[in-house]
Design an enzyme around this catalytic site. Structure first.
Site, short mmCIF file in Angstrom:
data_model
loop_
_atom_site.label_atom_id
_atom_site.label_comp_id
_atom_site.label_asym_id
_atom_site.label_seq_id
_atom_site.Cartn_x
_atom_site.Cartn_y
_atom_site.Cartn_z
N SER A 241 27.10 0.07 -24.63
CA SER A 241 27.22 -0.63 -23.01
C SER A 241 26.91 0.45 -22.09
O SER A 241 26.27 0.21 -21.06
CB SER A 241 28.54 -1.20 -23.14
OG SER A 241 28.89 -2.09 -24.09
N HIS B 115 30.91 2.66 -19.11
CA HIS B 115 30.26 1.81 -18.30
C HIS B 115 29.94 2.47 -17.06
O HIS B 115 28.75 2.36 -16.50
CB HIS B 115 31.10 0.34 -18.09
CG HIS B 115 30.89 -0.55 -19.32
ND1 HIS B 115 31.44 -1.60 -19.33
CD2 HIS B 115 30.47 -0.13 -20.61
CE1 HIS B 115 31.56 -2.16 -20.40
NE2 HIS B 115 31.02 -1.24 -21.27
#
Length: 279
Positions: free
Chosen positions: A174, A220
């Site tokens: 991610s 992230h």
């Protein structure tokens, strides 16, 4: 001899002619990609690691233990772990030692980016790579796209190293995927398109990361910033004979900064602890 539009040419002549012809380049200076897609290779690597994990026990696979991003080493025991023990002390307690990044397991900074356990986690990440990757690959070329992906993933790993719990084991692509979002935002800004839609997408994605338990917002956030900065260096480097030098020089500087941040954090994490109460 090699058949040509008019007559034949010797192979050496064709080879020399190809060398003298300048290869077509993308808007941002990279070679126009042809053949196998780098995005497809990244998808294949993620799928291959996931298959290996499923074949070796799923959640309990040793691959997850050794590929995930674990900042500090832990002494595992059935049902928990001893925080703050060294490798030797762990042997005394009868536990099993799993080294972290601070103990020299630097490979975790990279392998964690290719590690997923659940099918949904894998599907969402490779779907985003497959959707976003080819666009960036065509815009920047293979080498620059790979640099964006790799440095975004590494930036995400380093942010996890600094901001996550010391004994958490983080996994997933991610961070690199968010780096691709940051790269797309740069393209939107560079081409002077309306950025509202892209910004809404990023804000919603980051909001989801902060609000849903169990998601590494640290990875992230770091990946997003890393992808944005590396892509900005590629996109805003002025055209000219020094363009490639400026682009890759900026990448080298960014890599040095990441290395320094990693070294400083490892020094902090390497400080000995004394607790031996199982958690």
């Amino acid at each position: 001899m090699v058949s040509a539009s008019v007559g034949f040419q010797c192979p050496e002549c064709v080879h020399e002619g190809n060398r003298s012809v300048r290869q077509a380049r993308t808007t941002y200076g990279g070679l126009i990609p042809r053949g196998l897609s780098v995005s497809l290779v990244l998808v294949a690597l993620n799928v291959a690691v996931w298959i290996a994990i499923q074949a070796s026990g799923g959640d309990s696979s040793k691959i997850v233990d050794w590929f995930g991003l674990l900042p500090r080493g832990i002494c595992t025991v059935p049902g928990g772990y001893y925080p703050g023990l060294s490798d030797n002390a762990c042997d005394v307690t009868g536990g099993s030692w799993v080294p972290g990044v601070a103990d020299g397991a630097l490979w975790r900074m990279v392998t964690s980016v290719f590690t997923q356990v659940t099918p949904m986690h894998l599907f969402l990440n490779i779907l985003n790579i497959w959707i976003l990757g080819p666009q960036l690959e065509q815009a920047f070329g293979r080498a620059r796209f790979l640099a964006i992906y790799a440095l975004a993933g590494l930036a995400g790993s380093i942010t996890i190293l600094w901001l996550s719990e010391e004994y958490s084991n983080s996994i997933g692509a991610s961070g690199a995927v968010f780096g691709l979002l940051g790269a797309l935002l740069v393209m939107v800004l560079r081409t002077k398109q309306a950025p509202q839609g892209m910004l809404i997408w990023i804000v919603l994605s980051m909001g989801y990361s902060f609000l849903v338990p169990g998601i590494s917002w640290q990875g992230h956030l770091g990946g997003l910033l890393g992808g944005f900065l590396v892509t900005a260096a590629f996109a805003w480097a002025p055209r000219g004979p020094r363009r490639h030098l400026l682009q890759w020089g900026s990448v080298a500087v960014f890599l040095v900064i990441l290395a320094v941040l990693t070294a400083v954090r490892i020094h902090e994490l390497a400080a000995p602890l004394t607790g031996i109460t199982p958690s």
